[in-house]
Design an enzyme around this catalytic site. Structure first.
Site, PDB file in Angstrom:
ATOM      1  CE  LYS A   1       8.005  64.310  30.104  1.00 58.21           C
ATOM      2  NZ  LYS A   1       8.258  65.738  30.257  1.00 58.21           N
TER       3      LYS A   1
ATOM      4  CD  GLN B   1      11.140  68.093  30.184  1.00 49.92           C
ATOM      5  OE1 GLN B   1      10.454  67.268  29.594  1.00 49.92           O
ATOM      6  NE2 GLN B   1      10.971  68.361  31.477  1.00 49.92           N
TER       7      GLN B   1
ATOM      8  CG  ASP C   1       3.464  69.451  28.799  1.00 47.98           C
ATOM      9  OD1 ASP C   1       3.269  68.430  29.486  1.00 47.98           O
ATOM     10  OD2 ASP C   1       4.589  69.954  28.613  1.00 47.98           O
TER      11      ASP C   1
END
Ligand code: NAP
Length: 288
Positions: free
Chosen positions: A48, A92, A114
């Site tokens: 990422k 995460q 997200d």
């Protein structure tokens, strides 16, 4: 269906967005928080950060030890929420046991790239396009559009009902617009007679996390099959001793389906591309 090629197109569009923002003095910034040292999570986080930098954005990784207390993580999220130079925040998963995964709700919805915050989940359900959509299902929608898959009126069967993939996927296919308009069935472990459901699917989206759960005889001839599953399975022939395996028996299903995504190289590359797209959007919205 070539996810790498479509993801490259998405990245080009993202790079254009980044260039336009930079002209206004805004550099989109994605902050990823990694708690603990799970090797798979560390690898995702690295990719990422790399993707952000390749596109001219700032990719920051905040690493915290596996012993981090929930209150310490909350303090970091609060700091990122308050920092106007941070446009996207991603915590995460998975988190260590002592931290409630619902801590992600602490992320400001306008930085929740997200799309996991209940505000963004709610916007998706009511068809308000102003929120952030979770990256993997959003990537599947782009793949379907790029390959001109006729969705309106199609029977779509989704295997999996997780908050990250299955549920938002079903919500997207159900939206009232020409790129969706499906009749949607969602299957899970308690679904009676899974093959009878999957055989009705014009579009079958599999996100169960079970290697080769979908076999050739479970697919309607001509169906479009999207394999979200990424399972690491033993393979003595592979250098590392393991390889990635989808939820679909690729060789058998490709004989029946009209279109099929491979694993790897299908949905996976789309996920990161959509994360980048969401971050640029967050920066655009913040700049307004
Ligand atoms: N390519 C990507 O970028 C990407 C991104 C995210 C996830 N993934 C992969 O996608 C897969 C799913 O991820 P997830 O986070 O949604 O997983 P998850 O939270 O474990 O959810 C799996 C879902 O599949 C259902 N399921 C499991 N076994 C089943 C069976 N035998 N029959 C019918 N339904 C079954 C489960 O039903 P219950 O609810 O009844 O338990 C659950 O709803 C995983 O392989 C994951 O690694 C890939």
């Amino acid at each position: 269906m070539d996810g790498r090629a479509v993801a490259a197109k998405v990245r080009e569009r993202v790079a254009e967005g980044v260039r336009a923002l930079r002209k206004q003095g805004i550099v989109p910034r994605l902050s990823v928080v990694l708690v603990g040292d799970d090797p798979a999570s560390a690898a995702y986080v690295r990719s990422k950060a790399r993707a952000s930098e390749e596109l001219g954005m700032q990719g920051e990784t905040i690493r915290m030890p596996g012993t981090t207390a929930e209150s310490e993580l909350i303090a970091v999220i609060d700091r990122l929420n308050a920092d106007p130079s941070v446009h996207g925040i991603l915590v995460q998963m998975p988190l260590p046991k002592q931290i409630d995964p619902d801590v992600v709700r602490r992320v400001n919805p306008s930085k929740d790239v997200d799309g996991f915050h209940p505000v963004n989940v709610g916007k998706l359900l009511i068809g308000d396009s102003g929120g952030f959509v979770p990256c993997t299902p959003a990537g599947v929608m782009v793949l379907l559009r790029e390959y001109k898959v006729q969705t309106s009126g199609a029977n779509c069967v989704v295997i999996g009902r997780s908050n990250i993939v299955g549920k938002p996927m079903a919500a997207l296919m159900l939206q009232d617009n020409e790129n969706a308009n499906c009749t949607v069935t969602v299957c899970h472990r308690h679904t009676a007679d899974l093959p009878s459901q999957t055989r009705r699917a014009d579009i079958l989206i599999v996100a169960a996390g079970r290697p080769k759960i979908v076999t050739g005889d479970m697919v309607k001839p001509g169906a479009v099959v999207i394999d979200v599953g990424t399972n690491r399975v033993n393979d003595p022939k592979a250098k590392s001793g393991t390889r990635l395996q989808g939820d679909v028996d690729f060789d058998a299903v490709r004989e029946v389906a009209s279109k099929l995504t491979p694993v790897p190289g299908g949905v996976g590359p789309m996920t990161i591309a959509m994360l980048m797209a969401n971050t640029v959007r967050a920066a655009e919205m913040a700049g307004r």
